[in-house]
Design a protein around this motif. Structure first.
Motif, PDB file in Angstrom:
ATOM      1  N   ASP A   1     -14.427  18.508   6.708  1.00 47.06           N
ATOM      2  CA  ASP A   1     -14.440  18.224   8.127  1.00 47.06           C
ATOM      3  C   ASP A   1     -14.328  16.864   8.357  1.00 47.06           C
ATOM      4  N   VAL A   2     -13.872  15.659   8.446  1.00 46.28           N
ATOM      5  CA  VAL A   2     -13.567  14.377   9.017  1.00 46.28           C
ATOM      6  C   VAL A   2     -14.156  14.049  10.445  1.00 46.28           C
ATOM      7  N   LYS A   3     -14.509  12.967  10.582  1.00 45.08           N
ATOM      8  CA  LYS A   3     -14.899  12.029  11.741  1.00 45.08           C
ATOM      9  C   LYS A   3     -14.463  10.894  11.854  1.00 45.08           C
ATOM     10  N   LEU A   4     -13.906  10.313  12.360  1.00 41.86           N
ATOM     11  CA  LEU A   4     -13.913   8.747  12.867  1.00 41.86           C
ATOM     12  C   LEU A   4     -14.657   7.769  13.992  1.00 41.86           C
ATOM     13  N   VAL A   5     -15.012   7.922  13.695  1.00 37.38           N
ATOM     14  CA  VAL A   5     -16.464   7.063  14.843  1.00 37.38           C
ATOM     15  C   VAL A   5     -15.590   5.584  15.506  1.00 37.38           C
ATOM     16  N   CYS A   6     -15.380   5.836  16.468  1.00 40.10           N
ATOM     17  CA  CYS A   6     -14.772   4.330  17.154  1.00 40.10           C
ATOM     18  C   CYS A   6     -16.218   4.116  18.338  1.00 40.10           C
ATOM     19  N   GLU A   7     -16.476   2.619  18.156  1.00 40.55           N
ATOM     20  CA  GLU A   7     -17.583   2.458  18.975  1.00 40.55           C
ATOM     21  C   GLU A   7     -17.295   0.968  19.664  1.00 40.55           C
ATOM     22  N   ALA A   8     -17.466   0.672  20.826  1.00 40.09           N
ATOM     23  CA  ALA A   8     -16.966  -0.405  21.047  1.00 40.09           C
ATOM     24  C   ALA A   8     -18.621  -0.552  21.933  1.00 40.09           C
ATOM     25  N   ASP A   9     -18.652  -2.539  22.240  1.00 39.11           N
ATOM     26  CA  ASP A   9     -20.089  -2.137  23.154  1.00 39.11           C
ATOM     27  C   ASP A   9     -20.268  -3.165  24.292  1.00 39.11           C
ATOM     28  N   GLY A  10     -19.806  -2.168  25.190  1.00 39.92           N
ATOM     29  CA  GLY A  10     -18.806  -3.154  26.806  1.00 39.92           C
ATOM     30  C   GLY A  10     -19.647  -1.803  26.718  1.00 39.92           C
ATOM     31  N   ASN A  11     -20.170  -2.187  28.298  1.00 34.92           N
ATOM     32  CA  ASN A  11     -20.385  -1.190  29.679  1.00 34.92           C
ATOM     33  C   ASN A  11     -19.887  -1.173  30.860  1.00 34.92           C
ATOM     34  N   PRO A  12     -19.185  -0.309  31.098  1.00 35.28           N
ATOM     35  CA  PRO A  12     -18.796   0.791  30.839  1.00 35.28           C
ATOM     36  C   PRO A  12     -17.972   1.238  29.418  1.00 35.28           C
ATOM     37  N   PRO A  13     -17.962   2.150  29.316  1.00 34.37           N
ATOM     38  CA  PRO A  13     -17.636   2.197  27.520  1.00 34.37           C
ATOM     39  C   PRO A  13     -16.415   2.345  28.189  1.00 34.37           C
ATOM     40  N   PRO A  14     -14.792   1.696  26.893  1.00 35.26           N
ATOM     41  CA  PRO A  14     -13.990   1.604  27.246  1.00 35.26           C
ATOM     42  C   PRO A  14     -12.942   3.049  27.436  1.00 35.26           C
ATOM     43  N   VAL A  15     -12.045   3.005  27.387  1.00 34.99           N
ATOM     44  CA  VAL A  15     -10.762   4.094  27.264  1.00 34.99           C
ATOM     45  C   VAL A  15     -11.092   4.301  25.823  1.00 34.99           C
ATOM     46  N   PHE A  16     -10.645   5.234  25.053  1.00 33.67           N
ATOM     47  CA  PHE A  16     -10.719   5.080  23.484  1.00 33.67           C
ATOM     48  C   PHE A  16      -9.141   5.664  22.707  1.00 33.67           C
ATOM     49  N   SER A  17      -7.617   4.795  22.387  1.00 34.62           N
ATOM     50  CA  SER A  17      -6.925   5.934  21.692  1.00 34.62           C
ATOM     51  C   SER A  17      -7.387   5.521  20.486  1.00 34.62           C
ATOM     52  N   PHE A  18      -6.160   6.890  19.689  1.00 33.44           N
ATOM     53  CA  PHE A  18      -6.533   6.444  18.263  1.00 33.44           C
ATOM     54  C   PHE A  18      -5.011   6.428  17.458  1.00 33.44           C
ATOM     55  N   TYR A  19      -4.116   6.003  16.504  1.00 38.28           N
ATOM     56  CA  TYR A  19      -3.576   6.103  15.848  1.00 38.28           C
ATOM     57  C   TYR A  19      -3.076   5.706  14.939  1.00 38.28           C
ATOM     58  N   LYS A  20      -1.989   6.676  14.220  1.00 35.41           N
ATOM     59  CA  LYS A  20      -2.247   6.711  12.365  1.00 35.41           C
ATOM     60  C   LYS A  20      -1.218   5.804  12.588  1.00 35.41           C
ATOM     61  N   ARG A  21      -0.711   5.561  11.213  1.00 34.70           N
ATOM     62  CA  ARG A  21       0.297   4.421  10.371  1.00 34.70           C
ATOM     63  C   ARG A  21       1.773   5.169   9.691  1.00 34.70           C
ATOM     64  N   GLU A  22       2.632   5.079   9.965  1.00 35.19           N
ATOM     65  CA  GLU A  22       3.801   6.458   9.006  1.00 35.19           C
ATOM     66  C   GLU A  22       4.417   5.025   8.542  1.00 35.19           C
TER      67      GLU A  22
END
Length: 370
Positions: free
Chosen positions: A161-182
């Protein structure tokens, strides 16, 4: 009661002497109350925003209030720091003093502590009382984005079981989106698999198809700034032999190539149970081994074994060798068959000819003669 008292002493109507004394009354103020601004304060604010408000109650005479950030006193100026103070005399004759701090903030102020200090006098000595320390919420745009694999990408194997963790240094936290290259640089949107506010993409029970390039994209809703970061996920899996040259028709003493093709990551090693000249070819996660050998009687009887292994496991497969008859032997058999056919044909012709000439009596005629 805070006033000047006069004492007069006189002898008769002409000699009068007097002296004065000032009575000073002091009331120590209550512990100051401080209230930080409850909303977020932007570093990009054009106006000097409110930081906190401090109130000192029930003191006499009225005290003064100073402001401090991280234990350093703030000095008012027109551009960065302003202090607005009000003094109210209550019906009791005591004073309530209120002071409001206005100041610009920076990213570093997200961890800054503010407090006010009330200064008052007691018997000619200046005393001070501090308020509690408070922190304010600072809004600032993101400057950096980090994306990493948990656990470490080098340790991921099939079934994890794997997690991809995305972190940004802005406040408030931004909206996150994830993609996988095909293929052909197309990107599959994985945003439906993640909470847009958490910045964590969960990948349960990964397999080799989970390997690839992943992208986290962030959107700052304050100034609509977008940033992105990529990470490569590599899933390790044990070897699988996907192709072998079996069964293989051979002739004894013939030189042949035995082929074994496998897929695995990390790159596996290939071993044969027989001696020969091996050549390996690698393409992506595929590895192919070609073994050049001379067919012996023992090899023809037992066959060959291909063994592929890496740190995660082993895969083995047997290559069967079948004896292929030589073209010469096939030709001899064909000739023999043709000769037999001709012999039968000639013999049939002779018998037929003799029968026509009457050389061979029929069975019924013989019976009549008897």
């Amino acid at each position: 009661d805070a006033r000047t008292f006069v004492c007069q002493v006189g002898v008769g109507s002409q000699d009068v002497a007097e002296n004065r004394t000032d009575l000073r009354v002091y009331k120590i103020p209550e512990t100051p109350e401080i209230l930080a601004y409850s909303g977020g304060i932007s570093v990009q604010s054009s106006e000097i925003p409110e930081i906190a408000r401090c109130v000192s109650r029930n003191s006499f005479p009225p005290p003064s209030i100073t402001w401090h950030k991280n234990e350093e006193q703030l000095q008012p100026d027109e551009k960065t720091v302003k202090v607005l103070a009000t003094v109210t005399r209550e019906s009791s004759g005591l004073y309530t003093v209120s002071s409001t701090l206005f100041a610009h903030v920076a990213r570093e102020d997200a961890n800054s502590l503010y407090h006010c200090t009330v200064h008052h006098w007691v018997r000619g000595q200046r005393r001070s009382v501090d308020s509690q320390r408070v922190n304010v919420t600072v809004f600032y745009p993101m400057q950096h984005v980090r994306l990493w694999v948990m656990p470490s990408s080098a340790l991921v194997k099939e079934g994890d079981d794997v997690k991809l963790v995305c972190e940004a240094d802005g406040n408030p936290p931004p909206v996150f989106s994830f993609y996988k290259r095909e293929l052909e640089d197309n990107w599959q949107d994985l945003s439906s698999l993640v909470d847009s506010n958490s910045g964590v993409l969960n990948l349960p029970n990964v397999n080799k198809n989970s390997s690839g390039l992943y992208r986290c994209q962030t959107l700052d809703l304050d100034d609509m700034t977008q940033m992105e970061k990529d990470v490569e996920l590599v899933v390790n899996w044990k070897p699988r032999i996907v192709a072998i040259s079996s069964p293989l028709y051979v002739r004894q003493d013939e030189v042949v190539n035995l082929t074994c093709k496998a897929i695995a990551f990390p790159r596996p090693s290939v071993h044969w149970n027989i001696n020969g000249t091996a050549h390996e070819y690698v393409e992506n996660q595929h590895i192919a081994s070609n073994l050049t050998v001379r067919v012996s009687h023992d090899l023809l009887r037992a066959g060959a074994m291909c063994r592929v292994s890496n740190a995660l496991g082993v895969s083995e497969k047997h290559i069967q060798l079948l004896d292929q008859k030589t073209p010469e032997s096939k030709g001899v058999i064909i000739v023999a068959i043709i000769v037999c056919i001709l012999v039968v044909a000639v013999l049939g012709s002779v018998i037929y000819f003799l029968h026509k000439k009457g050389k061979i009596p029929c069975g019924r005629a013989g019976k009549q003669d008897m």
